[in-house]
Motif scaffolding. Structure first.
Motif, PDB file in Angstrom:
ATOM      1  N   TYR A   6       1.090  -6.701   2.371  1.00  0.00           N
ATOM      2  CA  TYR A   6       0.419  -5.880   1.459  1.00  0.00           C
ATOM      3  C   TYR A   6      -0.892  -6.655   0.542  1.00  0.00           C
ATOM      4  CZ  TYR A   6       2.900  -7.750  -2.686  1.00  0.00           C
ATOM      5  OH  TYR A   6       3.241  -8.449  -3.611  1.00  0.00           O
ATOM      6  N   LYS A   7      -1.508  -5.586   0.231  1.00  0.00           N
ATOM      7  CA  LYS A   7      -2.808  -6.057  -0.472  1.00  0.00           C
ATOM      8  C   LYS A   7      -2.608  -6.533  -1.878  1.00  0.00           C
ATOM      9  CE  LYS A   7      -6.749  -4.027   2.086  1.00  0.00           C
ATOM     10  NZ  LYS A   7      -7.307  -2.823   2.303  1.00  0.00           N
ATOM     11  N   LYS A   8      -2.788  -7.624  -2.238  1.00  0.00           N
ATOM     12  CA  LYS A   8      -2.441  -8.103  -3.776  1.00  0.00           C
ATOM     13  C   LYS A   8      -3.870  -8.773  -4.175  1.00  0.00           C
ATOM     14  CE  LYS A   8       1.146 -10.451  -5.865  1.00  0.00           C
ATOM     15  NZ  LYS A   8       2.635 -11.051  -5.811  1.00  0.00           N
ATOM     16  N   TYR A   9      -3.805  -8.211  -5.328  1.00  0.00           N
ATOM     17  CA  TYR A   9      -5.006  -8.547  -6.303  1.00  0.00           C
ATOM     18  C   TYR A   9      -6.457  -8.334  -5.412  1.00  0.00           C
ATOM     19  CZ  TYR A   9      -1.589 -11.616  -8.207  1.00  0.00           C
ATOM     20  OH  TYR A   9      -0.500 -12.099  -8.842  1.00  0.00           O
ATOM     21  N   GLU A  10      -6.437  -7.183  -4.873  1.00  0.00           N
ATOM     22  CA  GLU A  10      -7.622  -6.534  -4.155  1.00  0.00           C
ATOM     23  C   GLU A  10      -7.822  -7.153  -2.774  1.00  0.00           C
ATOM     24  OE1 GLU A  10     -10.882  -4.953  -5.958  1.00  0.00           O
ATOM     25  OE2 GLU A  10      -9.197  -3.813  -7.010  1.00  0.00           O
ATOM     26  N   SER A  11      -7.897  -8.486  -2.602  1.00  0.00           N
ATOM     27  CA  SER A  11      -8.425  -9.286  -1.428  1.00  0.00           C
ATOM     28  C   SER A  11      -7.309 -10.089  -0.559  1.00  0.00           C
ATOM     29  CB  SER A  11      -9.630  -9.945  -1.709  1.00  0.00           C
ATOM     30  OG  SER A  11      -9.346 -10.938  -2.786  1.00  0.00           O
ATOM     31  N   THR A  12      -6.424 -10.422  -1.305  1.00  0.00           N
ATOM     32  CA  THR A  12      -5.263 -11.206  -1.104  1.00  0.00           C
ATOM     33  C   THR A  12      -4.394 -10.363  -0.049  1.00  0.00           C
ATOM     34  OG1 THR A  12      -5.616 -12.470  -2.749  1.00  0.00           O
ATOM     35  CG2 THR A  12      -3.631 -13.236  -1.528  1.00  0.00           C
ATOM     36  N   ILE A  66      -0.239  -1.370  -1.213  1.00  0.00           N
ATOM     37  CA  ILE A  66      -1.167  -0.908  -0.140  1.00  0.00           C
ATOM     38  C   ILE A  66      -0.891  -1.939   1.169  1.00  0.00           C
ATOM     39  CG2 ILE A  66      -3.669  -0.627   0.679  1.00  0.00           C
ATOM     40  CD1 ILE A  66      -4.047  -0.210  -2.498  1.00  0.00           C
ATOM     41  N   THR A  68      -0.861  -3.546   5.049  1.00  0.00           N
ATOM     42  CA  THR A  68      -1.885  -3.641   6.125  1.00  0.00           C
ATOM     43  C   THR A  68      -0.974  -3.841   7.468  1.00  0.00           C
ATOM     44  OG1 THR A  68      -1.754  -6.033   5.805  1.00  0.00           O
ATOM     45  CG2 THR A  68      -3.508  -4.865   4.410  1.00  0.00           C
TER      46      THR A  68
END
Ligand code: DO4
Ligand code: MG
Length: 294
Positions: A6-12, A66, A68
């Motif tokens: 999943y998306k962590k802190y927008e980009s990680t 979110i 991926t």
């Protein structure tokens, strides 16, 4: 027990395990194969190692993150005409055109050797929430909801994933030699939303596959099948894929479709496809039409 990213802190991108209560626990490994390799190094099953992390504090609930793709599958391969329903659909699309196809689709359904074809690369494959594209030169396109096998380079089945083998029925129906064009284009394959660990599944033939398609907030298709309708064994399909081939860790093999929308149905721009596999989750993708080229 399912593995996600999943998306962590927008980009990680964060690898994590989801327990049966839909709670998310972060895993300290960069990707799914590193996690599998670590379990092997420690002499444990992947499931046992995953379970250890579920003793930690959960970081989130599954519905709040979110997602991926759970892994960057270097290649996606696919099996064809492995269910009666698929054989009948191919016979229809080809005979509606000019070919007498009853021979080759019937033959491959009954033959010892299955149909296995190259479907996608990591760059062409999308994950949960991302758009799948419609080709600009086809007027008859459908999703193919399929059980995917996540395998290692030796063909060991590590887990199960949902897959969408987007297909152009008119292009394939015109001539089976057009299969690569009927199957492979940008964003023509989707996988996700999670990897259900193989060790956590008693009988994969009991898994069910459901597909729903929505248009303007209305459900326009709903179909379901069971993996026990598969003509072949999962290991049999894998054995043909790996034979004298070079396969990479984290490859996905789709096992064929058994849920086919009615013959008059075609996807259109703005549709939403949901593919649900029991125990794996729901893979949701919006549909985007590619503009006609001059
Ligand atoms: O024979 C062509 C492809 C069949 C297929 O993709 C399927 O049966 O799922
Ligand atoms: Mg297919």
């Amino acid at each position: 027990m399912r593995i996600i990213r999943y998306k962590k802190y927008e980009s990680t991108l964060q690898l994590a395990v989801v327990n049966n209560e839909s709670l998310v626990f972060d895993l300290p490994y960069p990707d799914f194969m590193s996690f599998v390799n670590e379990a092997e190094k420690q002499g444990k099953t992947v499931l046992a190692l995953a379970q250890e992390f579920t003793a930690n504090e959960p970081v989130e609930k599954y519905e709040n993150i979110i997602l991926t793709t759970p892994l960057d599958a270097p290649e996606v391969w696919a099996s064809g005409v492995t269910y009666e329903k698929s054989r009948d659909a191919r016979n229809y699309e080809a005979t509606e055109g000019k070919l007498d196809a009853t021979t080759f689709y019937d033959k491959v359904y009954d033959a010892e050797r299955p149909e296995i074809f190259f479907k996608s690369t990591a760059a062409r494959t999308v994950g949960p929430g991302q758009e799948v594209y419609l080709r600009s030169d086809s007027n008859w396109q459908i999703p193919e909801p399929e059980l995917g096998l996540v395998i290692n380079k030796d063909g060991k089945i590590l887990g199960y994933i949902a897959g969408n083998d987007m297909s152009c029925r008119d292009i394939e129906g015109e001539n089976p030699l057009y299969l690569p064009q009927a199957k492979v284009w940008k964003n023509s394959c989707s996988i996700g939303p999670a990897i259900l660990l193989a060790d956590a599944v008693d009988d994969p033939y009991e898994l069910t596959i459901t597909c729903r398609i929505f248009r303007n907030n209305e459900k326009v298709f709903d179909g379901m099948a069971s993996v026990n309708q598969l003509k072949r064994k999962l290991d049999e399909l894998v054995s043909y894929l790996v034979l004298d081939n070079e396969i990479f860790d984290g490859t996905v093999l789709l096992t064929g479709t058994c849920v086919v929308p009615p013959n008059e149905f075609t996807l259109t721009d703005g549709d939403t496809i949901e593919i649900e596999i029991s125990g794996v989750g729901i893979l949701i993708n919006p549909v985007k039409q590619q503009a006609k080229k001059e």
